[in-house]
Scaffold this motif. Structure first.
Motif, PDB file in Angstrom:
ATOM      1  N   THR A   1       0.827  -1.209   0.000  1.00 60.80           N
ATOM      2  CA  THR A   1       0.000   0.000   0.000  1.00 60.80           C
ATOM      3  C   THR A   1       0.857   1.252   0.000  1.00 60.80           C
ATOM      4  OG1 THR A   1      -1.870  -1.091   1.084  1.00 60.80           O
ATOM      5  CG2 THR A   1      -1.749   1.299   1.284  1.00 60.80           C
ATOM      6  N   ASP A   2       1.917   1.277   0.797  1.00 60.52           N
ATOM      7  CA  ASP A   2       2.804   2.447   0.823  1.00 60.52           C
ATOM      8  C   ASP A   2       3.470   2.664  -0.531  1.00 60.52           C
ATOM      9  OD1 ASP A   2       2.218   2.954   3.466  1.00 60.52           O
ATOM     10  OD2 ASP A   2       4.005   1.936   4.249  1.00 60.52           O
ATOM     11  N   ILE A   3       3.881   1.578  -1.178  1.00 63.81           N
ATOM     12  CA  ILE A   3       4.526   1.691  -2.490  1.00 63.81           C
ATOM     13  C   ILE A   3       3.541   2.250  -3.511  1.00 63.81           C
ATOM     14  CG2 ILE A   3       5.498   0.352  -4.402  1.00 63.81           C
ATOM     15  CD1 ILE A   3       6.614  -1.594  -2.237  1.00 63.81           C
ATOM     16  N   MET A   4       2.315   1.732  -3.495  1.00 65.47           N
ATOM     17  CA  MET A   4       1.295   2.223  -4.427  1.00 65.47           C
ATOM     18  C   MET A   4       0.971   3.679  -4.186  1.00 65.47           C
ATOM     19  SD  MET A   4      -1.701  -0.481  -5.327  1.00 65.47           S
ATOM     20  CE  MET A   4      -2.065  -0.892  -3.633  1.00 65.47           C
ATOM     21  N   ALA A   5       0.765   4.032  -2.928  1.00 60.65           N
ATOM     22  CA  ALA A   5       0.383   5.406  -2.600  1.00 60.65           C
ATOM     23  C   ALA A   5       1.443   6.393  -3.056  1.00 60.65           C
ATOM     24  CB  ALA A   5       0.145   5.530  -1.096  1.00 60.65           C
ATOM     25  N   GLU A   6       2.704   6.068  -2.805  1.00 62.90           N
ATOM     26  CA  GLU A   6       3.787   6.963  -3.220  1.00 62.90           C
ATOM     27  C   GLU A   6       3.828   7.105  -4.739  1.00 62.90           C
ATOM     28  OE1 GLU A   6       8.660   7.449  -2.771  1.00 62.90           O
ATOM     29  OE2 GLU A   6       7.681   5.593  -2.155  1.00 62.90           O
ATOM     30  N   ALA A   7       3.689   5.981  -5.446  1.00 62.60           N
ATOM     31  CA  ALA A   7       3.736   6.025  -6.913  1.00 62.60           C
ATOM     32  C   ALA A   7       2.565   6.819  -7.476  1.00 62.60           C
ATOM     33  CB  ALA A   7       3.741   4.602  -7.472  1.00 62.60           C
ATOM     34  N   PHE A   8       1.379   6.639  -6.920  1.00 59.43           N
ATOM     35  CA  PHE A   8       0.216   7.403  -7.393  1.00 59.43           C
ATOM     36  C   PHE A   8       0.385   8.895  -7.133  1.00 59.43           C
ATOM     37  CE2 PHE A   8      -2.502   3.455  -7.400  1.00 59.43           C
ATOM     38  CZ  PHE A   8      -2.938   3.583  -8.702  1.00 59.43           C
ATOM     39  N   ARG A   9       0.852   9.254  -5.947  1.00 61.40           N
ATOM     40  CA  ARG A   9       1.009  10.680  -5.638  1.00 61.40           C
ATOM     41  C   ARG A   9       2.041  11.332  -6.551  1.00 61.40           C
ATOM     42  NH1 ARG A   9       0.502   8.830   0.401  1.00 61.40           N
ATOM     43  NH2 ARG A   9      -1.707   9.321   0.797  1.00 61.40           N
TER      44      ARG A   9
ATOM     45  N   SER B   1       2.479  10.557  -9.496  1.00 63.53           N
ATOM     46  CA  SER B   1       1.839  10.636 -10.814  1.00 63.53           C
ATOM     47  C   SER B   1       0.699  11.645 -10.849  1.00 63.53           C
ATOM     48  CB  SER B   1       1.315   9.249 -11.222  1.00 63.53           C
ATOM     49  OG  SER B   1       2.372   8.316 -11.336  1.00 63.53           O
ATOM     50  N   GLY B   2       0.517  12.385  -9.753  1.00 65.31           N
ATOM     51  CA  GLY B   2      -0.502  13.422  -9.729  1.00 65.31           C
ATOM     52  C   GLY B   2      -1.893  12.931  -9.371  1.00 65.31           C
ATOM     53  N   PHE B   3      -1.991  11.793  -8.698  1.00 65.00           N
ATOM     54  CA  PHE B   3      -3.274  11.254  -8.269  1.00 65.00           C
ATOM     55  C   PHE B   3      -3.560  11.678  -6.829  1.00 65.00           C
ATOM     56  CE2 PHE B   3      -2.981   8.933 -12.029  1.00 65.00           C
ATOM     57  CZ  PHE B   3      -3.980   7.981 -12.191  1.00 65.00           C
ATOM     58  N   ALA B   4      -4.834  11.853  -6.511  1.00 71.69           N
ATOM     59  CA  ALA B   4      -5.263  11.974  -5.120  1.00 71.69           C
ATOM     60  C   ALA B   4      -5.443  10.568  -4.560  1.00 71.69           C
ATOM     61  CB  ALA B   4      -6.564  12.758  -5.027  1.00 71.69           C
ATOM     62  N   VAL B   5      -4.984  10.364  -3.341  1.00 66.96           N
ATOM     63  CA  VAL B   5      -4.998   9.027  -2.744  1.00 66.96           C
ATOM     64  C   VAL B   5      -5.674   9.077  -1.379  1.00 66.96           C
ATOM     65  CG1 VAL B   5      -3.580   7.116  -1.904  1.00 66.96           C
ATOM     66  CG2 VAL B   5      -2.866   8.384  -3.939  1.00 66.96           C
TER      67      VAL B   5
ATOM     68  N   HIS C   1      -5.362  -2.692   4.332  1.00 67.31           N
ATOM     69  CA  HIS C   1      -5.754  -1.328   3.962  1.00 67.31           C
ATOM     70  C   HIS C   1      -6.510  -1.337   2.636  1.00 67.31           C
ATOM     71  CE1 HIS C   1      -2.657   0.281   6.853  1.00 67.31           C
ATOM     72  NE2 HIS C   1      -3.677   1.080   7.072  1.00 67.31           N
ATOM     73  N   ASP C   2      -7.475  -0.417   2.520  1.00 66.48           N
ATOM     74  CA  ASP C   2      -8.143  -0.120   1.248  1.00 66.48           C
ATOM     75  C   ASP C   2      -7.558   1.175   0.697  1.00 66.48           C
ATOM     76  OD1 ASP C   2      -9.686  -2.269   1.966  1.00 66.48           O
ATOM     77  OD2 ASP C   2     -11.535  -1.123   2.274  1.00 66.48           O
ATOM     78  N   LEU C   3      -7.526   1.280  -0.619  1.00 69.23           N
ATOM     79  CA  LEU C   3      -6.944   2.464  -1.253  1.00 69.23           C
ATOM     80  C   LEU C   3      -7.808   2.901  -2.423  1.00 69.23           C
ATOM     81  CD1 LEU C   3      -3.245   3.140  -2.114  1.00 69.23           C
ATOM     82  CD2 LEU C   3      -4.927   3.178  -3.965  1.00 69.23           C
ATOM     83  N   TRP C   4      -8.022   4.218  -2.512  1.00 73.84           N
ATOM     84  CA  TRP C   4      -8.781   4.835  -3.595  1.00 73.84           C
ATOM     85  C   TRP C   4      -7.892   5.922  -4.198  1.00 73.84           C
ATOM     86  CZ3 TRP C   4     -11.707   5.589  -7.459  1.00 73.84           C
ATOM     87  CH2 TRP C   4     -12.446   6.724  -7.711  1.00 73.84           C
ATOM     88  N   ALA C   5      -7.506   5.734  -5.461  1.00 73.26           N
ATOM     89  CA  ALA C   5      -6.619   6.657  -6.145  1.00 73.26           C
ATOM     90  C   ALA C   5      -7.283   7.135  -7.428  1.00 73.26           C
ATOM     91  CB  ALA C   5      -5.283   5.984  -6.472  1.00 73.26           C
ATOM     92  N   ARG C   6      -7.306   8.452  -7.642  1.00 68.89           N
ATOM     93  CA  ARG C   6      -7.961   9.001  -8.826  1.00 68.89           C
ATOM     94  C   ARG C   6      -7.168  10.205  -9.330  1.00 68.89           C
ATOM     95  NH1 ARG C   6      -8.805   9.717  -3.383  1.00 68.89           N
ATOM     96  NH2 ARG C   6      -9.845  11.676  -2.886  1.00 68.89           N
ATOM     97  N   PRO C   7      -7.137  10.368 -10.644  1.00 69.55           N
ATOM     98  CA  PRO C   7      -6.415  11.498 -11.228  1.00 69.55           C
ATOM     99  C   PRO C   7      -7.107  12.814 -10.882  1.00 69.55           C
ATOM    100  CG  PRO C   7      -7.609  10.284 -12.925  1.00 69.55           C
ATOM    101  CD  PRO C   7      -7.743   9.501 -11.668  1.00 69.55           C
TER     102      PRO C   7
END
Length: 279
Positions: free
Chosen positions: A201-209, A211-215, A272-278
């Protein structure tokens, strides 16, 4: 990718649904509430539990493409969904379900996500989902996945990613050693390269942020009580088997721990659940 039996997936489904973070799910539903219809790709769909846990928050017309590497599991999933729906009918290769006030069209596709990821995402859904998947994948694969979503501006809603927390009651002297060994096993190759395990989850969240995504991230821990002995026992057996593979805890200590865990009064297993959107 490591497979999972339909029996295990059915056993864990009630705990999975109870654990979902309601705030994260509500945020996903709010995001798509202006829509009358939605197309969703579910990665590593297993027996279709993620569809059953998510559909009520989404628009009244939904098209799900369920993706898994196991053709037998995909066929089983179709039969389970037929039994779950209020009404079900075949329409060519698709399955059309009525559930509550939702019309849900389901398509199943076999794919290897290590090779076919970009092809799958090329179907250009409105939403990508997954459940209990990303802790099995590698850091390299996660970064590739996030980059592919970012290129197409695709949002992701994923649930039940293991985060490394485990608290069993009553406590046992071997708990800490067992957990350390299990975490080591969680980082072994599950088909995608060295697994991210509890770090996913931490790896995904960092990569999404980046890339300009809200997490948004929310707790979705399993909370197992004394009425769920079969789940607790099966879970403990799986942990014990994994620990034995590492050789980090001797077999006698593992057997003592397993016997104690089969009598546990409660357990917490962190996700953890994660919601990532541009944005």
């Amino acid at each position: 990718m490591t497979g999972f039996s339909p029996d295990w997936l059915a056993l864990r489904e009630p705990a999975d649904h109870a654990a979902r973070n309601p705030q994260v799910l509500a945020a996903v539903g709010t995001h798509f509430s202006p829509r009358a219809s939605l197309s969703i790709v579910d990665l590593g769909c297993g027996a279709g539990s993620n569809l059953r846990g998510t559909y009520a928050a989404l628009p009244v017309r939904q098209h799900w493409t369920l993706v898994d590497h196991d053709p037998v599991l995909l066929a089983t999933t179709r039969e389970i969904l037929k039994g779950w729906a209020d009404e079900a009918r075949e329409q060519g290769e698709e399955l059309v379900l009525s559930k509550d006030d939702r019309t849900i069209t389901v398509d199943t596709r076999q794919a290897d996500l290590t090779k076919d990821l970009e092809w799958v995402l090329g179907w250009q859904p409105d939403l990508v989902t997954a459940a209990a998947l990303f802790d099995l994948t590698s850091k390299t694969w996660i970064k590739r996945f996030v980059a592919a979503l970012a290129t197409q501006r695709l949002p992701l809603y994923t649930v039940l990613t293991y985060d490394g927390r485990e608290i069993w009651e009553p406590a046992h002297p071997v708990d800490a050693r067992m957990l350390a060994a299990f975490k080591h096993h969680q980082h072994t190759d599950k088909g995608f390269g060295p697994a991210a395990g509890p770090d996913a989850t931490d790896i995904m969240a960092e990569a999404f942020r980046k890339s300009g995504f809200a997490v948004s991230i929310g707790d979705s821990a399993w909370r197992i009580d004394g009425q769920q002995r079969e789940l607790a026992g099966t879970l403990a057996q799986g942990i014990a088997d994994a620990v034995l593979e590492t050789g980090h805890v001797d077999a006698g200590a593992v057997a003592e721990w397993l016997a104690a865990r089969r009598q546990s009064t409660s357990a917490l297993v962190g996700h953890h659940d994660l919601w990532a959107r541009p944005v």
